[in-house]
Design an enzyme around this catalytic site. Structure first.
Site, PDB file in Angstrom:
ATOM      1  N   CYS A  70     110.093  71.658 -24.532  1.00  0.00           N
ATOM      2  CA  CYS A  70     109.149  71.582 -23.418  1.00  0.00           C
ATOM      3  C   CYS A  70     107.978  72.535 -23.682  1.00  0.00           C
ATOM      4  O   CYS A  70     108.185  73.682 -24.084  1.00  0.00           O
ATOM      5  CB  CYS A  70     109.857  71.968 -22.121  1.00  0.00           C
ATOM      6  SG  CYS A  70     108.760  71.899 -20.697  1.00  0.00           S
ATOM      7  N   CYS A  74     108.424  78.763 -19.075  1.00  0.00           N
ATOM      8  CA  CYS A  74     109.284  79.326 -18.023  1.00  0.00           C
ATOM      9  C   CYS A  74     110.299  80.271 -18.688  1.00  0.00           C
ATOM     10  O   CYS A  74     111.096  79.826 -19.522  1.00  0.00           O
ATOM     11  CB  CYS A  74     109.989  78.208 -17.272  1.00  0.00           C
ATOM     12  SG  CYS A  74     108.860  76.863 -16.794  1.00  0.00           S
ATOM     13  N   CYS A  77     114.104  79.590 -19.132  1.00  0.00           N
ATOM     14  CA  CYS A  77     114.549  78.247 -19.518  1.00  0.00           C
ATOM     15  C   CYS A  77     114.836  78.096 -21.013  1.00  0.00           C
ATOM     16  O   CYS A  77     113.953  78.273 -21.858  1.00  0.00           O
ATOM     17  CB  CYS A  77     113.521  77.207 -19.099  1.00  0.00           C
ATOM     18  SG  CYS A  77     114.143  75.527 -19.371  1.00  0.00           S
ATOM     19  N   CYS A 116     122.130  63.328 -11.135  1.00  0.00           N
ATOM     20  CA  CYS A 116     120.816  63.945 -11.326  1.00  0.00           C
ATOM     21  C   CYS A 116     120.458  63.933 -12.806  1.00  0.00           C
ATOM     22  O   CYS A 116     121.255  64.359 -13.638  1.00  0.00           O
ATOM     23  CB  CYS A 116     120.843  65.397 -10.865  1.00  0.00           C
ATOM     24  SG  CYS A 116     121.576  65.629  -9.255  1.00  0.00           S
ATOM     25  N   CYS A 148     118.872  61.273  -8.460  1.00  0.00           N
ATOM     26  CA  CYS A 148     117.859  62.334  -8.408  1.00  0.00           C
ATOM     27  C   CYS A 148     117.307  62.501  -9.815  1.00  0.00           C
ATOM     28  O   CYS A 148     118.068  62.385 -10.783  1.00  0.00           O
ATOM     29  CB  CYS A 148     118.515  63.636  -7.941  1.00  0.00           C
ATOM     30  SG  CYS A 148     117.366  65.036  -7.895  1.00  0.00           S
ATOM     31  N   CYS A 208     114.212  67.769  -3.200  1.00  0.00           N
ATOM     32  CA  CYS A 208     115.228  68.734  -3.612  1.00  0.00           C
ATOM     33  C   CYS A 208     114.459  69.908  -4.205  1.00  0.00           C
ATOM     34  O   CYS A 208     113.819  69.757  -5.254  1.00  0.00           O
ATOM     35  CB  CYS A 208     116.145  68.107  -4.662  1.00  0.00           C
ATOM     36  SG  CYS A 208     117.299  69.294  -5.393  1.00  0.00           S
ATOM     37  N   ARG A 280     122.857  73.680  -2.164  1.00  0.00           N
ATOM     38  CA  ARG A 280     123.688  73.458  -3.365  1.00  0.00           C
ATOM     39  C   ARG A 280     123.925  74.772  -4.112  1.00  0.00           C
ATOM     40  O   ARG A 280     122.961  75.423  -4.548  1.00  0.00           O
ATOM     41  CB  ARG A 280     123.018  72.417  -4.280  1.00  0.00           C
ATOM     42  CG  ARG A 280     123.878  72.024  -5.477  1.00  0.00           C
ATOM     43  CD  ARG A 280     123.352  70.770  -6.196  1.00  0.00           C
ATOM     44  NE  ARG A 280     123.263  69.662  -5.268  1.00  0.00           N
ATOM     45  CZ  ARG A 280     122.109  69.129  -4.856  1.00  0.00           C
ATOM     46  NH1 ARG A 280     120.966  69.552  -5.325  1.00  0.00           N
ATOM     47  NH2 ARG A 280     122.120  68.145  -3.990  1.00  0.00           N
TER      48      ARG A 280
HETATM   49  N1  SAM Z   1     110.979  70.398 -16.347  1.00  0.00           N
HETATM   50  C1  SAM Z   1     111.360  70.182 -15.020  1.00  0.00           C
HETATM   51  C2  SAM Z   1     110.928  71.275 -14.094  1.00  0.00           C
HETATM   52  O1  SAM Z   1     110.684  72.381 -14.541  1.00  0.00           O
HETATM   53  O2  SAM Z   1     110.835  71.034 -12.897  1.00  0.00           O
HETATM   54  C3  SAM Z   1     112.824  69.911 -14.836  1.00  0.00           C
HETATM   55  C4  SAM Z   1     113.891  70.625 -15.586  1.00  0.00           C
HETATM   56  S1  SAM Z   1     114.132  72.344 -15.211  1.00  0.00           S
HETATM   57  C5  SAM Z   1     115.324  72.763 -16.425  1.00  0.00           C
HETATM   58  C6  SAM Z   1     114.960  72.344 -13.642  1.00  0.00           C
HETATM   59  C7  SAM Z   1     115.357  73.667 -13.052  1.00  0.00           C
HETATM   60  O3  SAM Z   1     116.474  74.202 -13.739  1.00  0.00           O
HETATM   61  C8  SAM Z   1     114.364  74.799 -13.066  1.00  0.00           C
HETATM   62  O4  SAM Z   1     113.393  74.688 -12.071  1.00  0.00           O
HETATM   63  C9  SAM Z   1     115.274  76.000 -12.789  1.00  0.00           C
HETATM   64  O5  SAM Z   1     115.414  76.221 -11.405  1.00  0.00           O
HETATM   65  C10 SAM Z   1     116.613  75.553 -13.366  1.00  0.00           C
HETATM   66  N2  SAM Z   1     116.978  76.371 -14.532  1.00  0.00           N
HETATM   67  C11 SAM Z   1     116.525  76.214 -15.791  1.00  0.00           C
HETATM   68  N3  SAM Z   1     117.038  77.148 -16.615  1.00  0.00           N
HETATM   69  C12 SAM Z   1     117.853  77.924 -15.845  1.00  0.00           C
HETATM   70  C13 SAM Z   1     118.657  79.076 -16.115  1.00  0.00           C
HETATM   71  N4  SAM Z   1     118.715  79.625 -17.334  1.00  0.00           N
HETATM   72  N5  SAM Z   1     119.363  79.614 -15.100  1.00  0.00           N
HETATM   73  C14 SAM Z   1     119.288  79.065 -13.863  1.00  0.00           C
HETATM   74  N6  SAM Z   1     118.530  77.995 -13.553  1.00  0.00           N
HETATM   75  C15 SAM Z   1     117.817  77.431 -14.523  1.00  0.00           C
HETATM   76 FE1  SF4 Z   2     110.043  72.960 -19.173  1.00  0.00          FE
HETATM   77 FE2  SF4 Z   2     112.238  74.355 -18.607  1.00  0.00          FE
HETATM   78 FE3  SF4 Z   2     109.907  74.979 -17.436  1.00  0.00          FE
HETATM   79 FE4  SF4 Z   2     111.175  72.680 -16.771  1.00  0.00          FE
HETATM   80  S1  SF4 Z   2     111.911  74.759 -16.403  1.00  0.00           S
HETATM   81  S2  SF4 Z   2     108.971  72.965 -17.186  1.00  0.00           S
HETATM   82  S3  SF4 Z   2     112.087  72.153 -18.761  1.00  0.00           S
HETATM   83  S4  SF4 Z   2     110.378  75.122 -19.637  1.00  0.00           S
END
Ligand code: SAM
Ligand code: SF4
Ligand code: DTB
Length: 340
Positions: A70, A74, A77, A116, A148, A208, A280
């Site tokens: 991606c 973030c 992530c 989801c 979802c 959500c 959740r």
């Molecule tokens: N890319 C999309 C977005 O950012 O909306 C969808 C996928 S993203 C992985 C969805 C959510 O997963 C993030 O907003 C975050 O809240 C959660 N998430 C991702 N990595 C995480 C982590 N290491 N620990 C807890 N929650 C996490």
């Molecule tokens: Fe990309 Fe992860 Fe950020 Fe979602 S949370 S936009 S998958 S880097």
């Protein structure tokens, strides 16, 4: 107000939440979040019983339909390309529609009522891959499951197409407070998140949206995130509360683990300020003692991610989860017993 609701409020004292509010201040929410634990949990339980008499827990299964690479940064992530050389996470192509539907069918067999699908995209782009996602959504709905997706940012026309395909909910988390967001993400803004949620809402898809605790934010940041969510009208129909899974190779890998009590506090406060929403208990359960998870279910969580994997990281065993729900004195929400 029905007599029954009135009686329940009287039984629980004046602290119940007799109706949904959309005018919370950060200070009010912070006071609730920091109140003595017994009082906080009692109040949340009262609100929970008042609005969710049935005592059910929704089982939502997750599948990563497009993993890794991606472009966003973030910091929590594991799927961000920015940290790929340190996390070692391999990039994968979008899964085939049939593969996804087979996974949804297995989730249904195992007892899930919501499926989801997550894609590590910055945003939706129209074309072949989006069309395949639309097929996945309608296929999942045809099985009688709630569907979802979480695909990053989208525009109104894309949201409308997802609605047309029958999408139940779109997940787009605010993740933290407006003030702290810039410490965690620099490649898109809080405003972008809100704009996507508005498109979802306008398309008639349920929202959500929740966040993560344990990223180094203050209690005020947690309260401020809840304020933004709780002041949406209507409230998001479901609110995932994640605790950080500190994945090695991400910038947040070294964060102190979230104390169990903090998770109970966050769940209870979420329940109080958004009484009707499905709260959740989301990522981070692997690191939470079973007793704490049960405390969260009693303090207002009425959904969990169910299945041995989240998107890229492990989640508890399904047999143990079902036993935990029984131990909490609750039961699993069944397919045609929807009460949202
Ligand atoms: N890319 C999309 C977005 O950012 O909306 C969808 C996928 S993203 C992985 C969805 C959510 O997963 C993030 O907003 C975050 O809240 C959660 N998430 C991702 N990595 C995480 C982590 N290491 N620990 C807890 N929650 C996490
Ligand atoms: Fe990309 Fe992860 Fe950020 Fe979602 S949370 S936009 S998958 S880097
Ligand atoms: C949400 O709030 N949590 C889920 C889901 N929505 C998409 C994702 C959790 C991801 C945890 C890290 C991983 O497994 O990659």
């Amino acid at each position: 107000m029905s007599n029954m609701t009135q009686n329940t409020i009287e039984q629980n004292g004046c602290e119940a939440t007799p109706q949904e509010r959309h005018d919370w201040s950060v200070d009010e929410i912070l006071t609730i979040l920091k109140s003595p634990l017994d009082e906080l949990v009692d109040r949340a339980q009262g609100v929970h019983r008042q609005w969710h008499e049935e005592g059910t827990v929704q089982l939502a299964s997750l599948l990563s339909i497009k993993t890794g690479a991606c472009p966003e940064d973030c910091k929590y992530c594991p799927q961000s390309a920015h940290y790929a050389k340190d996390t070692g996470l391999e990039k994968e192509a979008l899964l085939e529609v049939d593969t996804v539907l087979a996974s949804a069918s297995a989730a249904k067999e195992a007892g899930a009522t919501r499926f989801c699908m997550g894609a590590a995209w910055r945003e939706v782009r129209e074309g072949d891959e989006f069309n395949q996602v639309l097929e996945m959504v309608s296929g999942v709905r045809d099985m009688g499951l709630e569907a979802c997706v979480t695909l990053g940012m989208l525009n109104q026309s894309q949201a409308d197409q997802l609605a047309e395909a029958g999408l139940t909910a779109y997940n787009h988390n605010l993740d933290t407070s407006p003030e702290f967001y810039g410490e965690i993400v620099s490649t898109h803004s809080y405003r972008d998140r809100i704009d996507t949620i508005s498109c979802v809402r306008k398309a008639g898809i349920t929202v959500c949206s929740g966040g993560i605790i344990g990223m180094g934010e203050s209690e005020r940041d947690r309260a401020a995130m809840l304020q933004v969510l709780a002041n949406m009208d209507p409230h998001p129909e479901s609110v995932p509360v994640n605790s950080l899974v500190p994945v090695p190779g991400t910038p947040l890998e070294g964060r102190d683990p979230v104390e169990p009590e903090e998770m109970v506090r966050m769940i209870a406060t979420t329940r109080i300020v958004m009484p009707k929403s499905r709260v959740r208990l989301s990522a981070g359960r692997e690191a939470l003692p079973k007793e704490t998870q049960i405390a969260c279910l009693k303090a207002g969580a009425n959904s969990i991610f169910y299945g041995e994997k989240l998107l890229t990281t492990p989640n508890p065993d399904t047999v143990q989860d079902l036993a935990m729900i029984r131990e909490a004195g609750l039961r699993v929400l069944e397919a045609d017993a929807k009460e949202e």
